[in-house]
Design an enzyme around this catalytic site. Structure first.
Site, short mmCIF file in Angstrom:
data_model
loop_
_atom_site.label_atom_id
_atom_site.label_comp_id
_atom_site.label_asym_id
_atom_site.label_seq_id
_atom_site.Cartn_x
_atom_site.Cartn_y
_atom_site.Cartn_z
NE ARG A 74 -2.62 2.43 3.07
CZ ARG A 74 -2.11 1.77 4.25
NH1 ARG A 74 -2.50 0.61 4.56
NH2 ARG A 74 -1.62 1.47 5.05
N GLY A 128 3.13 1.03 12.37
CA GLY A 128 1.96 1.00 12.74
C GLY A 128 1.75 1.78 13.49
CD GLU A 154 4.62 3.82 6.39
OE1 GLU A 154 5.64 3.53 6.35
OE2 GLU A 154 3.39 4.00 6.64
#
Ligand code: ADP
Ligand code: MG
Length: 446
Positions: free
Chosen positions: A101, A341, A120
């Protein structure tokens, strides 16, 4: 509360747009009732760039010299990256699946206002494959009740990724082989994972086994190259854990990771791909003429348009200068460690303090990134059964599926999107971390 909000919450609960909250009580996933408008040319550009980014990242994951050069210095102070690099050094590059992704913010910085800038590229444990498709279905159902500044952009992320996973199990060609899903002990986003598992079973007859890395260390063995668990062969190992040091709190978890990497199971992702997704690698790829090592001139030029400024913080003149600039203008930069995360980046005075207190060696494990300024819009956010209107910004992620068979790329395509919409004064962007709401795209008239 307005009736259309209640109706949307009912749709969410009935159709599995749900998650656990931090107290492990069931609730709907936070969502937005104002689809994010995008210009058609921008959407086309993002969709077209997905396979090119995938190809780039597959090549980078196989480039031992680049990963060693880039992450070796990081590993001196970052033990997590060091341990992954050690495994990478000892394993062969073989077949692997990428469910990637690529996250973007539309920028209003400087001369290229309105252009997408890459936040990112995620190579491991990309969540929301299930929930983002449910989000689109909710918006489709509510289409006439919401303010939508265009046509909803269809989103079949779950269908495409699960079809791809099933294809890999067929390719592996061992009777009754399964999918191993590597998971964390307690998972708030459980249903997003279950959605994948149930679709694999119901539509393709493929069984998924859920295990933590520690459980894998205890139950896995390698026979004839295959990864065996509980008397079954694992054709595909799909990581929804293993991206953060917390997943390796017990040393035994590393044994689990090593047994996976040493077997012939198709990894999603391999350790090389996980390392290729490190933020330090992103920064190095943004240096002049780097992309041309892997892509054609025109591909390189297209992708490089999406790069925001990224800088080393080290003893070099440039590194020193970058540190000084960030200290003088903290609102224009974000400092990122090699972590995934959400909740790990440093902003404002926290960033300044970190730069001033870190040793040169510690600084090598960070990337200083230009802050991407994004246009704000008014949106209706629905969080834990309460709706509010807020000034928001949105982050767009394009999913891609890509299969490398050990020799070449066999399948490579865009497979839908994730939109996360958050209050404009919020720095971080995670949905399960509680910062952002799921959303969909709507395409403006040309
Ligand atoms: P993580 O691996 O924790 O997801 P990210 O690089 O995606 O790290 O950063 C987390 C969030 O911080 C993003 O979702 C985005 O909302 C925000 N963010 C990251 N980089 C930038 C940037 N350069 N400018 C503005 N916001 C950013
Ligand atoms: Mg992110």
């Amino acid at each position: 509360m307005e009736p259309y909000v209640t109706e949307a919450i009912d749709f969410a609960l009935t159709n599995g747009l749900i998650k656990y909250n931090p107290q492990f009580k069931l609730t709907h996933a936070p969502f937005c009732l104002s689809p994010h408008a995008i210009q058609p040319r921008m959407l086309e550009f993002l969709v077209a760039s997905t396979p090119v980014f995938n190809e780039l990242m597959i090549k980078v994951g196989s480039d031992r010299e680049l990963l060693e050069e880039t992450l070796g210095p990081v590993a001196r102070t970052d033990r997590f990256i060091g341990s992954l690099l050690d495994i990478y050094r000892k394993t062969e590059i073989s077949h692997h699946l990428q469910i990637s992704r690529n996250d973007f913010l539309l920028s209003i910085n400087g001369s290229q206002a309105g252009e997408p800038k890459q936040v990112e590229f995620n190579t491991i444990s990309n969540s929301f494959l299930y929930l983002t498709q449910k989000m689109y279905q909710l918006h489709k159902y509510m289409e006439n009740h919401m303010c939508c500044r265009g046509t909803l952009s269809e989103n079949n992320t779950l269908n495409d990724s699960v079809a791809m996973m099933a294809e890999i199990v067929r390719y592996y060609d061992v009777e009754d082989a399964c999918v191993l899903m590597v998971v964390q002990h307690a998972e708030q986003n459980l249903f997003d994972q279950r959605g994948i598992e149930y679709k694999l079973r119901q539509e393709y007859g493929i069984v998924t086994i859920r295990k933590t890395l520690e459980e894998i260390a205890e139950s896995a063995s390698i026979r004839d190259g295959h990864l065996w668990i509980d008397g079954r062969v694992m054709a595909l190992t799909y990581f929804r854990a293993g991206y953060t040091p917390a997943d390796y709190a017990a040393e035994k978890a590393w044994e689990g990771r090593v047994v996976i990497e040493n077997s012939s199971t198709v990894k999603c992702p391999s350790v090389g791909m996980q390392l290729a997704g490190a933020k330090k690698v992103q920064q190095v790829l943004a240096r002049p003429r780097m992309l041309e090592r892997y892509l054609s001139e025109s591909q390189a030029s297209d992708l490089s348009r999406t790069f925001a400024g990224m800088y080393d913080l080290d003893e070099s003149v440039e590194g020193q200068l970058a540190g000084e600039l960030a200290i003088r203008n903290p609102d224009r930069y974000v400092l990122k460690p090699q972590r995934e995360g959400g909740g790990n980046n440093l902003y404002d005075q926290e960033m300044v303090k970190a730069i001033q207190s870190m040793s040169m060696d510690e600084q090598k494990a960070y990337v200083l990134m230009e802050r991407i300024m994004t246009p704000q819009e008014q949106s209706v956010l629905v969080v834990d059964h309460v709706s509010e209107e807020a000034s928001t910004v949105s982050e767009i992620g394009r999913y891609g599926v890509c299969f490398f068979d050990g020799q070449s790329i066999k399948i490579n395509k865009d497979s839908g999107y994730l939109v996360r919409t958050k209050a404009a004064d919020q720095n971080e962007g995670g949905v399960c971390a509680g910062y952002a709401c799921l959303n969909s795209l709507c395409v403006e008239a040309p």
